[in-house]
Design a protein around this motif. Structure first.
Motif, PDB file in Angstrom:
ATOM      1  N   ASP A   1     -34.562  75.448  17.635  1.00 19.55           N
ATOM      2  CA  ASP A   1     -35.362  74.361  18.205  1.00 19.55           C
ATOM      3  C   ASP A   1     -34.541  73.084  18.362  1.00 19.55           C
ATOM      4  O   ASP A   1     -33.940  72.595  17.414  1.00 19.55           O
ATOM      5  CB  ASP A   1     -36.604  74.114  17.331  1.00 19.55           C
TER       6      ASP A   1
ATOM      7  N   ILE B   1     -30.811  83.322  11.168  1.00 23.66           N
ATOM      8  CA  ILE B   1     -32.194  82.954  10.835  1.00 23.66           C
ATOM      9  C   ILE B   1     -33.021  82.774  12.104  1.00 23.66           C
ATOM     10  O   ILE B   1     -32.573  82.140  13.061  1.00 23.66           O
ATOM     11  CB  ILE B   1     -32.233  81.606  10.071  1.00 23.66           C
ATOM     12  N   ASP B   2     -34.230  83.312  12.087  1.00 23.11           N
ATOM     13  CA  ASP B   2     -35.167  83.034  13.181  1.00 23.11           C
ATOM     14  C   ASP B   2     -36.592  82.974  12.644  1.00 23.11           C
ATOM     15  O   ASP B   2     -36.982  83.755  11.776  1.00 23.11           O
ATOM     16  CB  ASP B   2     -35.077  84.077  14.296  1.00 23.11           C
ATOM     17  N   ILE B   3     -37.355  82.084  13.209  1.00 27.36           N
ATOM     18  CA  ILE B   3     -38.731  81.871  12.761  1.00 27.36           C
ATOM     19  C   ILE B   3     -39.698  82.872  13.390  1.00 27.36           C
ATOM     20  O   ILE B   3     -40.806  83.071  12.890  1.00 27.36           O
ATOM     21  CB  ILE B   3     -39.131  80.418  13.092  1.00 27.36           C
ATOM     22  N   ASN B   4     -39.254  83.518  14.473  1.00 27.31           N
ATOM     23  CA  ASN B   4     -40.154  84.392  15.226  1.00 27.31           C
ATOM     24  C   ASN B   4     -40.168  85.818  14.681  1.00 27.31           C
ATOM     25  O   ASN B   4     -39.300  86.632  15.008  1.00 27.31           O
ATOM     26  CB  ASN B   4     -39.736  84.387  16.707  1.00 27.31           C
TER      27      ASN B   4
ATOM     28  N   TYR C   1     -28.366  88.868  20.108  1.00 27.29           N
ATOM     29  CA  TYR C   1     -27.182  89.019  20.976  1.00 27.29           C
ATOM     30  C   TYR C   1     -25.988  88.215  20.449  1.00 27.29           C
ATOM     31  O   TYR C   1     -24.895  88.764  20.247  1.00 27.29           O
ATOM     32  CB  TYR C   1     -27.525  88.620  22.419  1.00 27.29           C
TER      33      TYR C   1
ATOM     34  N   TYR D   1     -30.322  69.906  11.532  1.00 25.16           N
ATOM     35  CA  TYR D   1     -29.530  71.088  11.184  1.00 25.16           C
ATOM     36  C   TYR D   1     -28.083  70.686  10.864  1.00 25.16           C
ATOM     37  O   TYR D   1     -27.495  71.161   9.897  1.00 25.16           O
ATOM     38  CB  TYR D   1     -29.541  72.123  12.324  1.00 25.16           C
TER      39      TYR D   1
ATOM     40  N   SER E   1     -27.677  84.605  25.054  1.00 31.57           N
ATOM     41  CA  SER E   1     -26.340  84.119  25.433  1.00 31.57           C
ATOM     42  C   SER E   1     -25.762  84.845  26.646  1.00 31.57           C
ATOM     43  O   SER E   1     -25.194  84.216  27.527  1.00 31.57           O
ATOM     44  CB  SER E   1     -25.369  84.221  24.256  1.00 31.57           C
TER      45      SER E   1
ATOM     46  N   ASP F   1     -28.510  77.006  17.361  1.00 34.35           N
ATOM     47  CA  ASP F   1     -29.073  77.431  18.645  1.00 34.35           C
ATOM     48  C   ASP F   1     -30.582  77.683  18.518  1.00 34.35           C
ATOM     49  O   ASP F   1     -31.104  78.622  19.103  1.00 34.35           O
ATOM     50  CB  ASP F   1     -28.339  78.698  19.128  1.00 34.35           C
TER      51      ASP F   1
ATOM     52  N   ALA G   1     -35.750  77.753   9.570  1.00 34.61           N
ATOM     53  CA  ALA G   1     -34.406  77.356   9.145  1.00 34.61           C
ATOM     54  C   ALA G   1     -34.412  76.002   8.430  1.00 34.61           C
ATOM     55  O   ALA G   1     -33.632  75.784   7.500  1.00 34.61           O
ATOM     56  CB  ALA G   1     -33.469  77.315  10.352  1.00 34.61           C
TER      57      ALA G   1
HETATM   58  N1  SAH Z   1     -28.785  82.611  19.649  1.00 38.11           N
HETATM   59  C1  SAH Z   1     -29.555  83.411  20.581  1.00 38.11           C
HETATM   60  C2  SAH Z   1     -30.630  82.596  21.288  1.00 38.11           C
HETATM   61  C3  SAH Z   1     -31.512  81.795  20.374  1.00 38.11           C
HETATM   62  S1  SAH Z   1     -32.967  81.208  21.224  1.00 38.11           S
HETATM   63  C4  SAH Z   1     -28.588  83.945  21.650  1.00 38.11           C
HETATM   64  O1  SAH Z   1     -27.643  83.238  21.985  1.00 38.11           O
HETATM   65  O2  SAH Z   1     -28.803  85.041  22.197  1.00 38.11           O
HETATM   66  C5  SAH Z   1     -33.662  80.130  20.056  1.00 38.11           C
HETATM   67  C6  SAH Z   1     -34.342  80.816  18.869  1.00 38.11           C
HETATM   68  O3  SAH Z   1     -34.613  79.809  17.892  1.00 38.11           O
HETATM   69  C7  SAH Z   1     -35.713  81.445  19.206  1.00 38.11           C
HETATM   70  O4  SAH Z   1     -35.661  82.847  18.967  1.00 38.11           O
HETATM   71  C8  SAH Z   1     -36.683  80.743  18.254  1.00 38.11           C
HETATM   72  O5  SAH Z   1     -37.661  81.614  17.676  1.00 38.11           O
HETATM   73  C9  SAH Z   1     -35.757  80.201  17.163  1.00 38.11           C
HETATM   74  N2  SAH Z   1     -36.291  79.064  16.403  1.00 38.11           N
HETATM   75  C10 SAH Z   1     -37.005  78.017  16.855  1.00 38.11           C
HETATM   76  N3  SAH Z   1     -37.335  77.183  15.850  1.00 38.11           N
HETATM   77  C11 SAH Z   1     -36.811  77.718  14.714  1.00 38.11           C
HETATM   78  C12 SAH Z   1     -36.794  77.337  13.344  1.00 38.11           C
HETATM   79  N4  SAH Z   1     -37.395  76.217  12.930  1.00 38.11           N
HETATM   80  N5  SAH Z   1     -36.159  78.119  12.454  1.00 38.11           N
HETATM   81  C13 SAH Z   1     -35.539  79.258  12.865  1.00 38.11           C
HETATM   82  N6  SAH Z   1     -35.506  79.671  14.139  1.00 38.11           N
HETATM   83  C14 SAH Z   1     -36.129  78.913  15.066  1.00 38.11           C
END
Ligand code: SAH
Ligand code: CA
Length: 215
Positions: free
Chosen positions: A137, A88-91, A70, A144, A41, A135, A118
């Motif tokens: 995929d 939540i994040d998948i990575n 962030y 979502y 962000s 924010d 997610a």
């Molecule tokens: N919100 C953060 C940026 C997010 S970038 C900021 O503003 O700083 C998008 C993130 O979504 C990536 O880290 C990616 O790994 C995650 N993502 C993608 N597909 C996903 C899923 N199915 N479930 C959870 N997270 C996911």
């Protein structure tokens, strides 16, 4: 596409609060150590997210897409006392990085960082949210929205990032690529949904803010 003139953008950033030292460091380390750092962000949007949280004083936030943490730490600044944010994040590769910064911020008690998909995790959540930040995929944006809708309080907010998709959403639907089509669908869906009031803010890559007014 840049939506505002570079000089004006500089001016806007210069007349917006700086990020905290910790967020500055998180921003910097993301650029040094992590791929795709433009997803972060950053100072300007981060200040907006923090301000939004301060205005709402949410008890419970859900963030879909942590990345390096962030935005989660920006929202955390404005949580109600004893409020909480689940992000939540998948990575899983970013886990150590994210935990390091949550800890440095002293936010472990209020930031619940969950690694996983997610799409699979949200249906299992039995909670009510005052604010949801979408924010992750882009292809699942509409899903979502549908998955979280019943978990958002009436009077609560659903905020989605990147809805202008570098300006591509103004092109012809038939000629648009898959992600662009989905963001066009998202914007239409929210705007047509009588259960929310909405405003599309042309900030950075576009933020769609929706306030739930009916179940
Ligand atoms: N919100 C953060 C940026 C997010 S970038 C900021 O503003 O700083 C998008 C993130 O979504 C990536 O880290 C990616 O790994 C995650 N993502 C993608 N597909 C996903 C899923 N199915 N479930 C959870 N997270 C996911
Ligand atoms: Ca984003």
């Amino acid at each position: 596409m840049e939506f505002i003139d570079e000089k004006l953008d500089q001016y806007v950033c210069n007349h917006t609060d700086k990020e905290s030292e910790l967020l500055y460091e998180l921003n910097r380390q993301t650029h040094i150590r992590v791929l795709n750092s433009r997803m972060l962000s950053g100072q300007f949007q981060g200040r907006l997210l923090s301000m939004i949280a301060h205005m709402i004083k949410p008890q419970n936030i859900l963030e879909i897409g942590t990345y390096t943490g962030y935005s989660a730490l920006c929202f955390w600044e404005g949580l109600a006392e004893n409020g909480k944010i689940t992000t939540i994040d998948i990575n899983e590769e970013l886990e150590d990085f994210v935990r390091e910064f949550i800890q440095k911020a002293g936010a472990e008690k209020q930031v619940n960082y969950v690694i996983g998909d997610a799409m699979q995790l949200i249906p299992k959540m039995n909670e009510e949210f005052d604010l949801v930040f979408i924010d992750a995929d882009k292809e699942n944006y509409c899903h979502y929205y549908d998955l979280v809708f019943d978990k958002v309080k009436v009077g609560g907010y659903i905020l989605a990032d990147n809805v202008l998709w570098s300006g591509k959403v103004v092109g012809e639907y038939e000629k648009a690529d898959k992600d662009t089509k989905i963001l066009m669908d998202y914007n239409r869906k929210i705007n047509d949904d009588p259960r929310v009031e909405n405003i599309l803010l042309p900030i950075r890559d576009g933020l769609m803010l929706a306030r739930k007014i009916a179940e």
